[in-house]
Design a protein around this motif. Sequence first.
Motif, short mmCIF file in Angstrom:
data_model
loop_
_atom_site.label_atom_id
_atom_site.label_comp_id
_atom_site.label_asym_id
_atom_site.label_seq_id
_atom_site.Cartn_x
_atom_site.Cartn_y
_atom_site.Cartn_z
N GLU A 137 0.86 -1.17 0.00
CA GLU A 137 0.00 0.00 0.00
C GLU A 137 0.90 1.22 0.00
O GLU A 137 1.84 1.30 0.81
CB GLU A 137 -0.91 -0.01 1.23
CG GLU A 137 -2.19 0.75 0.99
CD GLU A 137 -3.15 0.63 2.17
OE1 GLU A 137 -3.63 -0.48 2.44
OE2 GLU A 137 -3.39 1.65 2.82
N GLY A 138 0.64 2.12 -0.92
CA GLY A 138 1.46 3.32 -1.03
C GLY A 138 1.11 4.34 0.03
O GLY A 138 0.07 4.27 0.67
N ARG A 188 -11.06 -2.67 -1.08
CA ARG A 188 -9.82 -3.41 -0.93
C ARG A 188 -9.68 -3.79 0.53
O ARG A 188 -9.75 -2.92 1.40
CB ARG A 188 -8.64 -2.53 -1.35
CG ARG A 188 -7.31 -3.23 -1.23
CD ARG A 188 -6.15 -2.29 -1.50
NE ARG A 188 -4.93 -3.06 -1.69
CZ ARG A 188 -3.71 -2.54 -1.79
NH1 ARG A 188 -3.56 -1.24 -1.73
NH2 ARG A 188 -2.67 -3.31 -1.95
N ASP A 241 1.88 8.75 1.14
CA ASP A 241 2.23 10.07 0.62
C ASP A 241 3.37 10.66 1.46
O ASP A 241 3.19 10.89 2.65
CB ASP A 241 0.97 10.96 0.71
CG ASP A 241 1.07 12.16 -0.20
OD1 ASP A 241 2.13 12.34 -0.81
OD2 ASP A 241 0.09 12.91 -0.27
N GLU A 294 7.32 11.63 -4.40
CA GLU A 294 6.01 11.82 -3.78
C GLU A 294 5.56 10.63 -2.95
O GLU A 294 4.83 10.76 -1.99
CB GLU A 294 4.94 12.04 -4.86
CG GLU A 294 5.08 13.30 -5.67
CD GLU A 294 4.07 13.32 -6.81
OE1 GLU A 294 2.89 13.09 -6.56
OE2 GLU A 294 4.48 13.55 -7.95
N ARG A 295 5.96 9.45 -3.38
CA ARG A 295 5.28 8.25 -2.88
C ARG A 295 6.25 7.29 -2.21
O ARG A 295 7.40 7.18 -2.63
CB ARG A 295 4.63 7.59 -4.10
CG ARG A 295 3.87 6.33 -3.84
CD ARG A 295 3.07 5.97 -5.09
NE ARG A 295 2.42 4.69 -4.94
CZ ARG A 295 1.30 4.37 -5.55
NH1 ARG A 295 0.73 5.19 -6.39
NH2 ARG A 295 0.76 3.19 -5.37
N ARG A 332 -5.38 9.15 -2.98
CA ARG A 332 -3.97 9.25 -3.32
C ARG A 332 -3.17 8.04 -2.81
O ARG A 332 -3.10 7.78 -1.61
CB ARG A 332 -3.40 10.54 -2.75
CG ARG A 332 -1.98 10.87 -3.18
CD ARG A 332 -1.70 12.32 -2.86
NE ARG A 332 -0.29 12.64 -2.88
CZ ARG A 332 0.39 12.93 -3.98
NH1 ARG A 332 -0.23 12.87 -5.15
NH2 ARG A 332 1.67 13.25 -3.92
N PHE A 333 -2.58 7.31 -3.72
CA PHE A 333 -1.67 6.18 -3.44
C PHE A 333 -2.32 5.07 -2.62
O PHE A 333 -1.64 4.35 -1.89
CB PHE A 333 -0.40 6.67 -2.72
CG PHE A 333 0.33 7.77 -3.43
CD1 PHE A 333 0.27 7.90 -4.80
CD2 PHE A 333 1.11 8.67 -2.72
CE1 PHE A 333 0.96 8.91 -5.46
CE2 PHE A 333 1.80 9.68 -3.37
CZ PHE A 333 1.73 9.80 -4.74
#
Lengths: 186, 837
Positions: free
Chosen positions: A71-72, B277, A74, A85-86, B248-249
């Motif tokens: 899972e990304g 998810r 910020d 950014e990530r 975002r992400f």
Amino acid sequence: MGMFDPIKGFGVTFSTMFKKTVTEQYPEDFRATAPRYHGRHQLNRHPDGLEKCVGCELCAWACPADAIFVEGGDNTEDERYSPGERYGKDYQINYLRCIGCGLCIEACPTRSLTMVNFYELADDDRQRLIYTKEDLLAPLLPGMEQPPHPMRLGDNEQDYYTKGPQLAREALPASGQSGQSKEAGQ
Amino acid sequence: MTLAADRNHEGELEVPEGYVKLTIDGLEVVAPQGELIIRTAERLGIQVPRFCDHPLLDPAGACRQCLVEVEMGGRPMPKPQASCTVPVADGMVVKTQHTSPVADKAQQGVMELLLINHPLDCPICDKGGECPLQNQAMSNGRAESRFVDTKRTFPKPLPISSQVLLDRERCVLCQRCTRFSNEIAGDPFIELLERGAGQQIGTSATAAIADEAESAANTIEGKPFQSYFSGNTIQICPVGALTSAAYRFRSRPFDLVSTPSICEGCSSGCAERVDTRRGKIMRKLASNDPEVNEEWICDKGRFSFPYVAAADRVLRPQVRNAETGKLEDASWTEALRVAAEGLTAARERGVGVLASGRSTLEDAYAYSKFARIALRTNDIDFRARAHSAEELDFLTAKVLGTNPETGVSFASIEQAPAVLCVALEPEDESPIVFLRLRKAARKSGTKVFHLASWTSPAVTKTFGTLLPAVPGEEPKELDHLDSAVRDQLSAPGAVLLVGERAAEVPGLYSAVARLAESTGAKLAWIPRRAGERGALEAGALPTLLPGGRAVADAAARTELETAWGLEAGALPTEQGKDTADILRAAADGELGGLLVGGVDPDDLPDPALARTALRSAGFVVSLEVRHSAVTELADVVLPVAAAPEKDGSFVNWEGRHRPFEIALHRSDGATLPDCRVLDTLAIEMDADLFTQTPKAATEDLLRIGYAGTAVAAAPNAQPSEQPTRSKPNQAVLATWRELLDGGSLQADEPALAGTARTRCVRMSANTATEAGLRKGELAVLSAAVDGGGEVRLPVEIADLPDGVVWAPGGGEFGKIRRDLGVGHGSLVVLRGGGSQA
């Protein structure tokens, strides 16, 4: 069935007694694997300690066994784990599922994910075989700093990608002897 | 228009009137005149790559990706043409990239140009994996780039509102977002700026941001991208230039489990896609439903889902400990037993049921049936808002049983020559109706009239005409409409839309019904909440039984008794009490108990009375999603599933049935829909509802059928005398609830709340001067009668009639109802607050 057949059978036994043994006395006698053996994964770091993983999930996408969860997150100016950014906020590899194919390594766009030769991936608890980011991150080497911290090697992520390898060589001239040797051998 | 067009006996395609015949990639095809080549090709199954083209936006020809070779009358056009801007013509020969090397090369060339300045950051881009640029670069681009120089860069990402992030590097200048904002939403806050290589998308605030340092401040200055529909630009952006701050992400497309669903946000019943998810909703997207929401949804529908995962969800049944007076977790068995015993005991003196306007049809039916069978009462009302007996007559006479075929539909709004909105602020109360009104005005020249107190943004954006009215005097205005307006409304197909605020103005529903009678205009009622129309059909009302049957009608009762398998005379015969009367009776101690299903006391006409009623009622059972003011006072709290966690259906304002499936499978306690909980509770009380699942409830509802025998004369009430302003600092309040007002479905979503309109109180310049106020100063509003609280809001000057002030209705920020206890048409006291806002 001939008369000498039983003796012939002993012949095999006797001749083998004088040959070099192939049995390994694992774990007492621990032998190194081939340098490119697909062992446990490692999430590498930039020379200043920032994580190379950007949480893009391409490894998870490439995985044929659905063993990887990402899972990304910020990055902010106050809390930075990777250049850009990530970053990978949550990273898990399930070694009950991993088949060691290495497609994830090929998919990784930042060379964050590599495999080391460590292969002792057995346990009697399923839960412990789900390796999290803490288990997988490469150890901090001299000169590295535990993230979160600001970018030390440049103004933006481009500097890390273009100058990173060179900086790494300069910062770690004797990396061949250090714990990084497994990674360097990939 | 079908693909297999008729062929005559010589095997040639027959061309009906208004159609043309052309050839695409060697295939003959008949297409309606004016159709664009790219769409005709699409119908043939020929995919032409495109970015700027969108079927609901006007053609732009901005990205040049859809170039094809076109030949007219045997003469090829000198250069490849953009197929998204060229309409088909008779005898045209089109060659796409599949048959023409010229078109293929042209497309590859355009793709190479588009990619020159596009950053290689697909791994960190939220669009990655579902990106038209990514896909079409693979299908219609060259593998190698010849560009070796430095790419153009911009500081990124740039928030253009709290929920939309702009990345100008990734933009291919297709202008879908600017065209959407201009054409569809009417909020042109986002535009093309600069020229040549510096051309970029931006708002007035971003234009000035040139370097890294300025963007680091990351403030949203000037006019941010403040639109109720800004989320759509994120969805239609063909690259990752506009991304969602909330998403975002968070995930990749392959992580997501997508379920088609229906929005629970308002009464339009928009088709959406819910992406989950690992047991969490990640995002919602608009689905394509041409008959309802086309491909758009409002930001409330798109972003207001975090309430489902709120920390204050009720997850376990709770029973109040008689000794300590505290709520304690209990097992379902225990809680249901206590609830059943309490309700059975309270039944002797009567139990009132406050059902919610947000219920699904199935849940509303279960409430309705539970009240009649288990509680043996008609004291049930779903109207958790201001309401009136006149409204009840109006709903029975004019709304009950209508459907899109017989009544008003989105399509009939679009085709109407004239539409009059009464007591309805479409942009705030039903955004998709607003979009359709705007489309009608833009495309079909529909005249839109708004009977309201000031020229709100919706009036301007629907190119509408304001028929100014002082709150309370709307009925008079309707009875004495300007003859020109009346003539336009008398044209065949004209539509009258009336909102729920009409209940606050005595005589308004009657005046609307009279106007519909005299002009012949079609009439539609547009409530704010998703479940109101369904609850009406399910008979969750004191005078109505399920399926359009009247309580007063003995034959209908007998019919229902037979269908429900009850003995004759089992159904209560007396008409029940409405919400206000139930609360009054409970507050006076006349009722033995209350069953409350998802009602917020602050929404009710008199929040103070509602709280007294909850305290005075002997026994209160609350079915709730989240802990609320009701659960604080309830004796038994039963957890129920939120809309995405259950299946069921909504009936939208058109009367269209909108079924949906479970989108989010929970594994904890709050998984049961209201109908299941009520069914089990009823069994404890020796009554069978047959609503174990929403599917079973639907079956039962189908079995009893729609009778439509409930008739009521259209209400013909006369407007009551308006309260007169006795003092100069008194004013009549005009109010409605804004779309983004921090309501209970919008909890835990700061990005969405950030795009809410600025709270203010609006009044005419004269009224302000009279009260000694100037623009921007804080005004203090208080109720004209018996004390109450105060609300402080900055003053804005608008074109209201003198002596009228407008303030935002409810929710977290408005507080008008909760703190002042007043509504639309009430008198308020206005004075200066002194300090600068």
